[in-house]
Design an enzyme around this catalytic site. Structure first.
Site, PDB file in Angstrom:
ATOM      1  CD  GLU A  28       5.186 -21.028  11.818  1.00  0.00           C
ATOM      2  OE1 GLU A  28       5.101 -21.384  13.179  1.00  0.00           O
ATOM      3  OE2 GLU A  28       3.989 -20.380  11.344  1.00  0.00           O
ATOM      4  CD  GLU A  81      -3.075  -1.190   2.433  1.00  0.00           C
ATOM      5  OE1 GLU A  81      -2.523  -0.460   3.294  1.00  0.00           O
ATOM      6  OE2 GLU A  81      -4.094  -1.756   2.149  1.00  0.00           O
TER       7      GLU A  81
END
Length: 311
Positions: A125, A94
């Site tokens: 992860e 963004e």
């Protein structure tokens, strides 16, 4: 295959985390009316801003350090797994339309790569080496900042990213939702937002996810304010890539200058649609090329460029 002793050790570790705590008072939540569940969830969410407020000094210190690095050409890199990684990618994506940054300036890394945005990548992860490889692929530099994001504060990918970055002289931030986390300890700036146990046991996409989103909003937005990407509370570096944003650009110029529509259109035409430059031509009484030069000399800070304008 995970060994039984390792599994038990991991289970015992999770049981000590606030984000994983079981709440017996909610054990019958599935039997409640929908409206009551919604009230409970809304009440839980309302506690998150206070948890963030308790860590504002640490957040502000991290932002000042990030802005210093970025002013020297450094990049801001988020690194996380699962929900934490997705939130980092979201915040990074963004920044170009909001602040006209290059996509390489704010980067989101998620364990397992882009496909992990929509699909769980098993085991990704758990690898510090994967994080190091991802950062090596970016050609990490000393002026860069790496923000490791992990609700538990123990995710190897996030910790590995911070450790790799710190070893290379980059600035590091560790954002977690548990106290005394390994992630915060590994970073130059540790930010621990403790919002308490989740409505659904261990579902850290809820309050922990909201807390992380609020902090990431602050890290990117206030850093961009410090870098001169705004004029007051106006997004003067917005990139007008569609009709809505073109309309917003005109409105921003109008709010900043109070000029008539015709003058705004002329200013935007003279500056190739660059909002900041258009404002400078109107308020500073200069032409497009002069506005561009003044902004370059002031490192993009509109207030400094206005002060240097002949008018």
């Amino acid at each position: 295959m995970t060994s039984m002793p390792h599994y038990r050790s991991l289970q015992a570790e999770l049981e000590t985390l606030t984000t994983e705590a079981f709440r017996p008072e909610l054990a019958e939540i599935d039997r409640l009316p929908t409206l009551e569940i919604a009230r409970l969830m809304n009440g839980e969410d309302a506690t998150v801003p206070a948890a963030v407020a308790a860590r504002l000094p640490q957040i502000a210190a991290a932002i000042d350090a990030i802005a210093d690095r970025m002013a020297r050409g450094g990049r801001l890199v988020y690194a996380g797994a699962g929900t934490a990684g997705r939130l980092g990618v979201l915040d990074a994506s963004e920044c170009p339309p909001t602040f006209n940054t290059d996509p390489s300036e704010v980067v989101g890394l998620i364990a397992g790569g882009p496909s992990a945005m929509v699909t769980s990548i098993e085991g990704a992860e758990d690898s510090k080496e994967l994080a190091a490889g991802d950062l090596a692929g970016l050609g990490l530099r000393a002026d860069d900042t790496v923000v490791g994001v992990s609700a538990s504060g123990r995710t190897p990918y996030a910790i590995g990213a911070v450790e790799y970055a710190r070893a290379r002289g980059a600035l590091t931030v560790g954002l977690s939702c548990n106290s005394d986390s390994a992630l915060a300890a590994a970073a130059d700036h540790g930010i621990e937002i403790v919002a308490g146990p989740e409505l659904l046991t261990g579902s850290t996409r809820l309050k922990a996810g909201t807390a992380q989103k609020l902090v990431l909003n602050m890290l990117s937005t206030i850093t961009m304010i410090r870098l001169g990407k705004t004029y007051g509370n106006l997004m003067v570096d917005v990139r007008a890539s569609n009709e809505k944003l073109r309309a917003r650009s005109r409105r921003i110029v109008a709010l900043a200058t109070g000029a008539a529509d015709e003058e705004i259109e002329r200013a935007l035409a003279a500056t190739d649609g660059e909002v900041k430059n258009a404002i400078l031509t109107i308020l500073g009484g200069v032409d497009g090329p002069t506005a561009a030069r003044l902004l370059e000399e002031s490192d993009g800070h509109l207030r400094a460029a206005l002060a240097a304008a002949p008018r």
